[in-house]
Design a protein around this motif. Structure first.
Motif, PDB file in Angstrom:
ATOM      1  N   VAL A   1       0.804  -1.316  -0.037  1.00 29.78           N
ATOM      2  CA  VAL A   1      -0.007   0.039  -0.145  1.00 29.78           C
ATOM      3  C   VAL A   1       0.842   1.212  -0.032  1.00 29.78           C
ATOM      4  CG1 VAL A   1      -1.845   1.505   1.116  1.00 29.78           C
ATOM      5  CG2 VAL A   1      -1.943  -1.321   1.264  1.00 29.78           C
ATOM      6  N   ALA A   2       0.660   2.219  -1.057  1.00 30.22           N
ATOM      7  CA  ALA A   2       1.332   3.434  -1.143  1.00 30.22           C
ATOM      8  C   ALA A   2       0.344   4.591  -0.606  1.00 30.22           C
ATOM      9  CB  ALA A   2       1.855   3.745  -2.503  1.00 30.22           C
ATOM     10  N   ILE A   3       0.907   5.257   0.363  1.00 32.85           N
ATOM     11  CA  ILE A   3      -0.144   6.563   0.971  1.00 32.85           C
ATOM     12  C   ILE A   3       0.848   7.843   0.747  1.00 32.85           C
ATOM     13  CG2 ILE A   3      -1.085   7.380   2.835  1.00 32.85           C
ATOM     14  CD1 ILE A   3      -1.058   4.579   4.158  1.00 32.85           C
ATOM     15  N   THR A   4       0.247   8.834   0.245  1.00 29.50           N
ATOM     16  CA  THR A   4       1.007  10.141   0.105  1.00 29.50           C
ATOM     17  C   THR A   4       0.327  10.954   1.408  1.00 29.50           C
ATOM     18  OG1 THR A   4      -0.792  11.097  -1.196  1.00 29.50           O
ATOM     19  CG2 THR A   4       0.780   9.802  -2.507  1.00 29.50           C
ATOM     20  N   GLY A   5       1.348  11.896   1.511  1.00 32.85           N
ATOM     21  CA  GLY A   5       1.012  12.834   2.871  1.00 32.85           C
ATOM     22  C   GLY A   5       1.043  11.924   3.931  1.00 32.85           C
TER      23      GLY A   5
ATOM     24  N   ALA B   1       4.335   1.563   1.632  1.00 32.60           N
ATOM     25  CA  ALA B   1       5.390   2.354   1.058  1.00 32.60           C
ATOM     26  C   ALA B   1       4.629   3.884   1.311  1.00 32.60           C
ATOM     27  CB  ALA B   1       5.153   2.484  -0.610  1.00 32.60           C
ATOM     28  N   LEU B   2       5.555   4.594   2.204  1.00 37.81           N
ATOM     29  CA  LEU B   2       4.941   5.927   2.668  1.00 37.81           C
ATOM     30  C   LEU B   2       5.674   7.139   2.015  1.00 37.81           C
ATOM     31  CD1 LEU B   2       4.625   5.138   6.678  1.00 37.81           C
ATOM     32  CD2 LEU B   2       2.833   4.705   4.783  1.00 37.81           C
ATOM     33  N   ILE B   3       4.944   8.049   1.429  1.00 38.84           N
ATOM     34  CA  ILE B   3       5.182   9.173   0.626  1.00 38.84           C
ATOM     35  C   ILE B   3       5.035  10.492   1.463  1.00 38.84           C
ATOM     36  CG2 ILE B   3       5.139  10.271  -1.574  1.00 38.84           C
ATOM     37  CD1 ILE B   3       3.939   7.508  -2.671  1.00 38.84           C
ATOM     38  N   ASP B   4       6.168  11.382   1.411  1.00 40.16           N
ATOM     39  CA  ASP B   4       5.803  12.664   1.940  1.00 40.16           C
ATOM     40  C   ASP B   4       6.901  13.647   1.574  1.00 40.16           C
ATOM     41  OD1 ASP B   4       3.766  13.629   4.429  1.00 40.16           O
ATOM     42  OD2 ASP B   4       5.673  14.830   4.059  1.00 40.16           O
ATOM     43  N   LEU B   5       6.977  14.932   1.621  1.00 37.90           N
ATOM     44  CA  LEU B   5       8.015  15.782   1.296  1.00 37.90           C
ATOM     45  C   LEU B   5       8.831  15.856   2.453  1.00 37.90           C
ATOM     46  CD1 LEU B   5       7.068  18.746  -0.893  1.00 37.90           C
ATOM     47  CD2 LEU B   5       8.867  17.132  -1.204  1.00 37.90           C
ATOM     48  N   ASP B   6       8.130  15.732   3.598  1.00 40.29           N
ATOM     49  CA  ASP B   6       9.009  15.998   5.118  1.00 40.29           C
ATOM     50  C   ASP B   6       9.864  14.715   5.430  1.00 40.29           C
ATOM     51  OD1 ASP B   6       9.573  16.477   7.955  1.00 40.29           O
ATOM     52  OD2 ASP B   6       8.015  17.788   8.122  1.00 40.29           O
ATOM     53  N   GLN B   7      11.129  14.656   5.102  1.00 41.15           N
ATOM     54  CA  GLN B   7      12.062  13.735   5.289  1.00 41.15           C
ATOM     55  C   GLN B   7      11.932  13.230   6.469  1.00 41.15           C
ATOM     56  OE1 GLN B   7      14.131  11.928   2.505  1.00 41.15           O
ATOM     57  NE2 GLN B   7      14.256  10.630   4.165  1.00 41.15           N
ATOM     58  N   ASP B   8      12.321  14.178   7.459  1.00 42.35           N
ATOM     59  CA  ASP B   8      12.386  14.022   9.069  1.00 42.35           C
ATOM     60  C   ASP B   8      11.028  13.121   9.793  1.00 42.35           C
ATOM     61  OD1 ASP B   8      14.778  15.139   8.853  1.00 42.35           O
ATOM     62  OD2 ASP B   8      14.366  16.951   9.377  1.00 42.35           O
ATOM     63  N   LYS B   9       9.989  13.843   9.304  1.00 37.26           N
ATOM     64  CA  LYS B   9       8.664  13.442   9.964  1.00 37.26           C
ATOM     65  C   LYS B   9       8.649  11.947   9.301  1.00 37.26           C
ATOM     66  CE  LYS B   9       5.081  15.684  10.675  1.00 37.26           C
ATOM     67  NZ  LYS B   9       3.844  16.726  10.461  1.00 37.26           N
ATOM     68  N   LEU B  10       8.922  11.822   8.034  1.00 38.52           N
ATOM     69  CA  LEU B  10       8.533  10.549   7.412  1.00 38.52           C
ATOM     70  C   LEU B  10       9.276   9.469   7.832  1.00 38.52           C
ATOM     71  CD1 LEU B  10       7.432   8.971   4.794  1.00 38.52           C
ATOM     72  CD2 LEU B  10       9.110   9.887   3.450  1.00 38.52           C
ATOM     73  N   GLU B  11      10.656   9.849   8.311  1.00 37.49           N
ATOM     74  CA  GLU B  11      11.689   8.761   8.976  1.00 37.49           C
ATOM     75  C   GLU B  11      11.073   8.385  10.377  1.00 37.49           C
ATOM     76  OE1 GLU B  11      15.445  10.416   8.807  1.00 37.49           O
ATOM     77  OE2 GLU B  11      15.767   9.859   6.687  1.00 37.49           O
ATOM     78  N   ARG B  12      10.668   9.463  11.142  1.00 44.40           N
ATOM     79  CA  ARG B  12       9.916   9.211  12.219  1.00 44.40           C
ATOM     80  C   ARG B  12       8.864   8.177  12.274  1.00 44.40           C
ATOM     81  NH1 ARG B  12      11.364  14.606  13.393  1.00 44.40           N
ATOM     82  NH2 ARG B  12       9.331  15.119  13.170  1.00 44.40           N
ATOM     83  N   VAL B  13       7.651   8.202  11.320  1.00 47.53           N
ATOM     84  CA  VAL B  13       6.603   7.421  11.079  1.00 47.53           C
ATOM     85  C   VAL B  13       7.061   6.011  10.776  1.00 47.53           C
ATOM     86  CG1 VAL B  13       4.472   7.255   9.610  1.00 47.53           C
ATOM     87  CG2 VAL B  13       5.195   9.269  10.750  1.00 47.53           C
ATOM     88  N   CYS B  14       8.116   6.174   9.971  1.00 49.16           N
ATOM     89  CA  CYS B  14       8.457   4.728   9.168  1.00 49.16           C
ATOM     90  C   CYS B  14       9.032   3.817  10.587  1.00 49.16           C
ATOM     91  CB  CYS B  14       9.465   4.802   8.167  1.00 49.16           C
ATOM     92  SG  CYS B  14       8.778   5.220   6.678  1.00 49.16           S
ATOM     93  N   ALA B  15       9.787   4.564  11.336  1.00 55.45           N
ATOM     94  CA  ALA B  15      10.396   3.824  12.438  1.00 55.45           C
ATOM     95  C   ALA B  15       9.262   3.370  13.508  1.00 55.45           C
ATOM     96  CB  ALA B  15      11.075   4.760  12.975  1.00 55.45           C
TER      97      ALA B  15
ATOM     98  N   ASN C   1      -4.392   8.349  -2.336  1.00 59.80           N
ATOM     99  CA  ASN C   1      -3.869   9.682  -2.677  1.00 59.80           C
ATOM    100  C   ASN C   1      -4.512  10.799  -1.545  1.00 59.80           C
ATOM    101  OD1 ASN C   1      -2.405  10.121  -4.836  1.00 59.80           O
ATOM    102  ND2 ASN C   1      -4.142   9.325  -6.178  1.00 59.80           N
ATOM    103  N   ASN C   2      -3.720  10.843  -0.313  1.00 60.67           N
ATOM    104  CA  ASN C   2      -4.053  11.586   0.735  1.00 60.67           C
ATOM    105  C   ASN C   2      -3.496  12.896   0.885  1.00 60.67           C
ATOM    106  OD1 ASN C   2      -5.068  12.108   3.606  1.00 60.67           O
ATOM    107  ND2 ASN C   2      -2.562  11.775   3.772  1.00 60.67           N
ATOM    108  N   ALA C   3      -2.355  13.246   0.003  1.00 57.84           N
ATOM    109  CA  ALA C   3      -1.608  14.474   0.509  1.00 57.84           C
ATOM    110  C   ALA C   3      -2.386  15.634  -0.013  1.00 57.84           C
ATOM    111  CB  ALA C   3      -0.322  14.480  -0.329  1.00 57.84           C
ATOM    112  N   GLY C   4      -2.458  16.734   0.729  1.00 54.20           N
ATOM    113  CA  GLY C   4      -3.279  18.012   0.294  1.00 54.20           C
ATOM    114  C   GLY C   4      -2.887  19.087   1.076  1.00 54.20           C
ATOM    115  N   ILE C   5      -3.292  20.262   0.683  1.00 53.68           N
ATOM    116  CA  ILE C   5      -2.804  21.433   1.345  1.00 53.68           C
ATOM    117  C   ILE C   5      -4.125  22.515   1.146  1.00 53.68           C
ATOM    118  CG2 ILE C   5      -0.120  21.445   0.796  1.00 53.68           C
ATOM    119  CD1 ILE C   5      -0.821  23.488  -1.379  1.00 53.68           C
ATOM    120  N   LEU C   6      -4.217  23.281   2.148  1.00 54.63           N
ATOM    121  CA  LEU C   6      -5.269  24.430   2.341  1.00 54.63           C
ATOM    122  C   LEU C   6      -4.398  25.804   2.122  1.00 54.63           C
ATOM    123  CD1 LEU C   6      -7.532  23.224   5.288  1.00 54.63           C
ATOM    124  CD2 LEU C   6      -8.336  23.789   2.883  1.00 54.63           C
TER     125      LEU C   6
END
Length: 252
Positions: free
Chosen positions: A8-12, A33-47, A87-92
């Motif tokens: 499963v791939a998840i954006t944001g 497979a987790l996708i995000d622009l924020d490398q630091d937060k992504l690494e923490r979530v993956c851990a 497809n979850n990534a989004g902005i306001l």
């Protein structure tokens, strides 16, 4: 589709709804497979999620076509397949279309303000959906694409850009359901209402109370309630081309 050992791939995916969905699907046995622009937060979530399942993080820009093509290529290289995209990534970037005083327009929503939201919410979903579907077909996997829309897709004051983008992802979901069924790929959308997030937690108590009163069930939604809906869509093979409104009745 049973989620055990599916990819499963998840954006944001580095926070909020994305993290909640990742946790829900990991508990069901999916590989992530987790996708995000924020490398630091992504690494923490993956851990955090690595104790539950196999998980890899991919930091790339979903609005950049070359990044998206390369990113989904890496996912297939790492896992050998792809079964689900959320497809979850989004902005306001909210703002009124126009502001006027005494018959004179004083402010306009800028093109940049409009386009920034369209680029992430709509174009990013298109690019990721296209590449995910290609990966599913080329690895001969049954697949599911879930686009995260919003109750605002019906139109909302101060959200011309956001509402347009979220209406667009519902339209794509319906179109993809018809186009991709012959490849064994289903598509659907989820339209959350007002969900409890870090943003709502920081609101003044009186403002939060007013917001809760607007919802017929008398409270904000929980991220896990959206996540469980996504899980249901994936697991129910007869769900296709529909939008699920998880809004407590705020849009009747």
């Amino acid at each position: 589709m049973q989620l055990k050992d599916k990819v499963v791939a998840i954006t944001g995916a580095a926070g909020g709804l994305g993290q909640a969905m990742a946790t829900e699907l990991a508990n069901a046995g999916a590989k992530l497979a987790l996708i995000d622009l924020d490398q630091d937060k992504l690494e923490r979530v993956c851990a955090d999620l690595s104790v539950l399942t196999e998980v890899q993080g991919y930091a790339f820009d979903i609005t950049d076509e070359e990044d998206v093509i390369a990113g989904f290529g890496y996912i297939v290289e790492d896992f050998g397949q792809l079964n689900v995209l959320v497809n979850n990534a989004g902005i306001l970037v909210d703002g009124m279309l126009l502001k006027a005083k005494d018959g004179k327009v004083t402010e306009r929503m800028s093109f940049e303000q409009f386009q920034a939201v369209i680029n992430v919410n709509l174009t990013g979903s298109f690019l990721c959906g296209r590449e995910a579907a290609a990966a599913m077909i080329e690895t001969q996997q049954q697949g599911v694409i879930v686009n995260i829309s919003s109750v605002a897709r019906a139109g909302n004051v101060g959200q011309t850009n956001y509402a347009a983008s979220k209406a667009g992802v519902v339209a794509m979901s319906t179109g993809w359901a018809k186009e991709l069924a012959r490849f064994g790929i289903r598509s659907a959308a989820v339209a959350p209402g007002v969900i409890a997030t870090e943003m709502t937690a920081g609101m003044k108590p009186e403002a939060l109370a007013r917001m809760e009163q607007m919802v017929p069930v008398g409270r904000l939604g929980e991220a896990q309630e959206v996540a469980s809906t996504v899980k249901f869509i994936i697991e129910n093979d007869y769900v296709n081309g529909r939008v699920f409104e998880i809004d407590g009745g705020i849009r009747l």
